[in-house]
Design a protein around this motif. Structure first.
Motif, mmCIF file in Angstrom:
data_model
loop_
_atom_site.group_PDB
_atom_site.id
_atom_site.type_symbol
_atom_site.label_atom_id
_atom_site.label_comp_id
_atom_site.label_asym_id
_atom_site.label_seq_id
_atom_site.Cartn_x
_atom_site.Cartn_y
_atom_site.Cartn_z
ATOM 1 N N LEU A 283 -1.788 -3.626 49.383
ATOM 2 C CA LEU A 283 -0.642 -4.539 49.343
ATOM 3 C C LEU A 283 -0.217 -4.831 47.906
ATOM 4 O O LEU A 283 0.976 -4.854 47.594
ATOM 5 N N ILE A 284 -1.198 -5.061 47.037
ATOM 6 C CA ILE A 284 -0.879 -5.358 45.634
ATOM 7 C C ILE A 284 -0.210 -4.152 44.976
ATOM 8 O O ILE A 284 0.819 -4.277 44.301
ATOM 9 N N GLY A 285 -0.789 -2.968 45.185
ATOM 10 C CA GLY A 285 -0.202 -1.759 44.614
ATOM 11 C C GLY A 285 1.201 -1.506 45.128
ATOM 12 O O GLY A 285 2.116 -1.176 44.356
ATOM 13 N N ALA A 286 1.410 -1.673 46.442
ATOM 14 C CA ALA A 286 2.727 -1.447 47.033
ATOM 15 C C ALA A 286 3.744 -2.460 46.524
ATOM 16 O O ALA A 286 4.899 -2.113 46.234
ATOM 17 N N ALA A 287 3.331 -3.731 46.419
ATOM 18 C CA ALA A 287 4.253 -4.767 45.950
ATOM 19 C C ALA A 287 4.696 -4.497 44.518
ATOM 20 O O ALA A 287 5.879 -4.634 44.178
#
Length: 296
Positions: free
Chosen positions: A61-65
């Motif tokens: 989620l952090i990488g995608a955001a």
């Protein structure tokens, strides 16, 4: 719960999560930006895995955001520099997506992260990936992630509903009354990014676009009120997910592909039969208008 019920529940959560966010993309005329972000988050997922060496959902989620927000910012930058918006979107998302595919094939070919899975997803595997949280019974990992993102999106929409509404309909007015237009824009892009990666295992990078756009587009043809549009979009997302599952079972095909197909079928039906904005509705209203003006 049974294998079938879990697939339907997770698919419905994908439809609701993506469908509601998609309404704001439709109103802002940013449908193609959703396509771009849904592809470029692949790069964020791969980078998150390479850095953390873990498939943990929070890292994804952090990488995608981060990559999703960077995508939106880079497209905005190129647009301000005189590059047409559609050209900016095409260049940025194909470049980032290609890097993601290359990194997968070179560095992540031995883990459960391959190009076919990234593109198409496979919701049939969802009930087999269970996790335990506290006193709760084992739950599918995809269910927990999607439910968490849906709750987060609902909270953000409740907190910034007025700002999202005004900036979607009239950004110039929003700026004139002191609403931080760019902050709201990037907040929405962040919501799109995390919603996309939460749906990644279920429908893949390509088919998530259909769930982001088609339910909202269908709802747009049926109402002029934002709150009704949000509810209708969630409804269409659930109907597309459920009907898509049974169509896939009937014809023995991809579940995620059938979900996307049914979202398109629902849009086509609404496009034809909508009372005010549909093809038949417009023809009937035109005939009534002509008969009224020509009456003696």
């Amino acid at each position: 719960m049974s294998y079938e019920i879990w697939i339907i529940i997770v698919a419905s959560l994908v439809g609701i999560t993506c469908g509601v966010i998609g309404c704001f993309l439709i109103l802002r005329k940013l449908a193609m930006l959703a396509d771009a972000i849904s592809h470029t988050v692949l790069l964020g997922i791969v980078l998150a895995f390479l850095i953390s060496q873990s498939m943990n959902g929070i890292y994804m989620l952090i990488g995608a955001a981060i990559v999703g927000l960077f995508t939106a910012m880079l497209i905005q930058f190129l647009n301000h520099k005189g590059i047409q918006e559609d050209a900016s979107i095409g260049v940025v998302f194909t470049f980032f997506f290609a890097i993601g595919v290359i990194l997968i094939t070179v560095f992540a070919d031995s883990v459960h992260l391959d190009v076919d899975h990234a593109l198409m997803g496979e919701i049939a595997f969802v009930p087999f990936d269970m996790v335990e949280i506290g006193f709760l019974p084992p739950l599918p990992k995809a269910f927990i992630m999607l439910m968490s993102i849906l709750i987060l999106n609902i909270i953000l929409m409740m907190l910034f509903y007025k700002e999202l509404k005004i900036t979607s309909f009239d950004p110039a007015l929003a700026a004139s009354i002191g609403i931080p237009v760019m902050f709201i824009h990037y907040l929405l892009m962040g919501m799109v990014s995390v919603s996309t990666v939460a749906s990644f295992d279920s429908v893949g990078a390509i088919l998530v676009v259909a769930m982001l756009i088609a339910p909202g587009a269908s709802a747009y043809l049926l109402t002029n009120k934002l709150s009704h549009m949000l509810c209708l979009s969630a409804f269409f997302g659930v109907i597309a997910a459920i009907s898509g599952y049974y169509v896939a079972t009937w014809i023995d095909s991809s579940i995620s592909g059938s979900m996307a197909m049914m979202s398109g079928v629902l849009f086509a039906l609404v496009f034809i039969f909508s009372p005010t904005k549909g093809l038949l509705g417009k023809k009937l209203n035109h005939k009534r208008f002509r008969s009224g003006t020509t009456a003696p």
